[in-house]
Design an enzyme around this catalytic site. Structure first.
Site, PDB file in Angstrom:
ATOM      1  N   GLY A  10      18.179   1.441  20.852  1.00 48.00           N
ATOM      2  CA  GLY A  10      17.160   1.862  21.816  1.00 48.00           C
ATOM      3  C   GLY A  10      16.434   3.136  21.426  1.00 48.00           C
TER       4      GLY A  10
ATOM      5  CB  ILE B  85      15.232  19.435  22.442  1.00 48.92           C
ATOM      6  CG1 ILE B  85      16.189  18.588  21.612  1.00 48.92           C
ATOM      7  CG2 ILE B  85      15.284  20.893  22.020  1.00 48.92           C
ATOM      8  CD1 ILE B  85      15.827  18.540  20.132  1.00 48.92           C
TER       9      ILE B  85
ATOM     10  CE  LYS C 279       6.560   9.019  21.942  1.00 48.78           C
ATOM     11  NZ  LYS C 279       7.941   8.800  22.313  1.00 48.78           N
TER      12      LYS C 279
ATOM     13  CE  LYS D 118       8.441  12.336  19.812  1.00 47.84           C
ATOM     14  NZ  LYS D 118       9.610  11.666  19.240  1.00 47.84           N
TER      15      LYS D 118
HETATM   16  N1  HSE Z   1      11.036   6.522  19.069  1.00 47.73           N
HETATM   17  C1  HSE Z   1      11.177   7.917  19.368  1.00 47.73           C
HETATM   18  C2  HSE Z   1      12.201   8.511  18.413  1.00 47.73           C
HETATM   19  C3  HSE Z   1      11.612   8.086  20.782  1.00 47.73           C
HETATM   20  O1  HSE Z   1      12.853   7.747  17.711  1.00 47.73           O
HETATM   21  O2  HSE Z   1      12.322   9.719  18.342  1.00 47.73           O
HETATM   22  C4  HSE Z   1      11.470   9.464  21.307  1.00 47.73           C
HETATM   23  O3  HSE Z   1      10.134   9.880  21.295  1.00 47.73           O
END
Ligand code: HSE
Length: 406
Positions: A181, A130, A99, A199
């Protein structure tokens, strides 16, 4: 079809796993077998199957005419931008989950893809697994999209959920999110709202067709949200979520990222844990909501691989190219209006007169279950600028959280 993966981290290894696990159906859907020929990484992976594909020199990939699709999952703007641009100029389609790259260089890379008649696809860059970009670019093309409100960061949603339902402490839940993660390598991007900001900039650019610079979007993270704030939210029948929002009206975009109080009736209220959701309002469609896994290895890799399949099936044609370099005008944040929950030092009713004098007679005080040595109230609707002016004249403000009205 031979492809290359740039970066064998969480998402890169997920892409290899998705291609491997669903090989038969992916081959059927793509119309040909997709084979990973190279993986670019600084590291070696001795003893692992992937090692035979590892290269350390990007020239090997860029100069190989057999490679038709490059998957960029390294993250960061550079060297990703240089690598992606070079691949597009060499007539290769590019798929990315990055992104930061798309928000910063998306319009330019789409222009290059258009000129070279290849695809630049980035479904995984927003909302992880999504399929929101394809929905906006393919399924909702008859609508003017008037509003997008999203829970676009899995890490912070996980944290807000744990803090709201379990009264958990900020540090502990951040650590858990990292261990699972979800978080970026540097969690600052998650907790300060930078990830969600990029985003929403991508979504705003897509719905307006013009460049929305993420630097112009007001962004506030969750680092100051406390368990006290959550108690007020509960008392108000609300929760607190990190919302990324854009409104498109009269050719102008207003956009912002901030923790907001969200009423229980709002469709985003029940979006919990690491899940993301994107609420969309179209002028013909009305309301729709897209919900799913917004982060994590396999959901993100699933979106990447679906883009690879789309690129394989659509050679010589760019299927998602509707975002120009022209700059999109934004409404100034200071002029946007809302109600504010304000927490101040001192108990009610002692503070009543002072609060009403500054914020207006029709503020509404919130009764929380516990006496906290402080009190909180909701202001009438006012602009950000008006709120800031009043707040500057008031001593003892502990925290302010905006209220999402719709
Ligand atoms: N670090 C981001 C999140 C990963 O927690 O949404 C996905 O972009």
């Amino acid at each position: 079809m031979k492809i290359a993966i740039l970066g064998f981290g969480t998402v890169g290894s997920g892409v290899a796993e998705v291609l491997d696990t669903n090989k038969a159906l992916i081959t059927q859907r793509a119309g040909e077998e997709i084979e990973v020929k190279y993986v670019l990484d600084l590291r070696d992976f001795p003893g692992q199957k992937i090692q035979e594909k590892i290269v350390h020199d990007y020239d090997v990939i860029a100069d190989d005419p057999e490679i038709k699709v490059v998957v960029e999952v390294m993250g960061g703007v550079e060297p990703a931008n240089t690598f992606v641009k070079r691949a597009l100029l060499a007539g290769k389609s590019v798929v990315t989950s990055n992104k930061a790259l798309v928000a910063k260089c998306g319009a330019d890379l789409l222009k290059t893809a258009r000129e070279k008649k290849v695809n630049f696809l980035f479904e995984a860059s927003v909302g992880g697994g999504i399929p929101i970009l394809r929905a906006l670019g393919v399924s909702l093309t008859a609508d003017e999209i008037e509003e997008i409100t999203g829970i676009l960061n899995g890490t912070t949603n996980y944290m807000m959920t744990k803090m709201f339902y379990e009264g958990a402490d900020y540090r502990t839940v951040l650590k858990e999110a990292q261990q699972n993660g979800y978080a970026e390598a540097d969690p600052t991007a998650d907790v300060e709202g930078y990830d969600a900001c990029r985003k929403i900039a991508i979504l705003a650019s897509i719905i307006s067709g013009k460049q929305v610079d993420f630097e112009d979007i007001y962004t506030e993270g969750i680092t100051k949200v406390t368990s006290e704030d959550m108690k007020y939210a509960k008392a108000m029948g609300m929760t607190i979520k990190l919302l990324a929002k854009c409104i498109y009206r009269d050719g102008k975009i207003s956009a912002g990222v901030a923790p907001c109080l969200l009423p229980a009736e709002h469709p985003l209220y029940s979006v919990n844990d690491v899940f993301n959701a994107v609420f969309v309002r179209g002028n013909m469609l009305g309301d729709a909501m897209f919900y799913g896994s917004g982060a994590g290895k396999l959901p993100t890799a699933s979106a990447v691989v679906s883009d690879v399949i789309a690129a394989v099936k659509n050679p010589d044609k760019d299927i998602m190219n509707f975002w120009s370099e022209e700059k999109q005008p934004l409404v100034a944040w200071k002029d946007t209006k809302k109600r504010f929950l304000v927490r101040v030092k001192g108990d009610w009713p002692e503070k009543d007169g002072e609060v009403r004098k500054v914020f207006g007679g029709d503020v509404v005080f919130v009764e929380t279950e516990e006496r906290l040595g402080e009190c909180g109230f909701v202001t009438p609707v006012m602009t950000e600028e008006a709120y800031q002016e009043k707040a500057e004249t008031f001593d003892g403000i502990l925290h302010m959280i905006r209220i999402e009205e719709d």
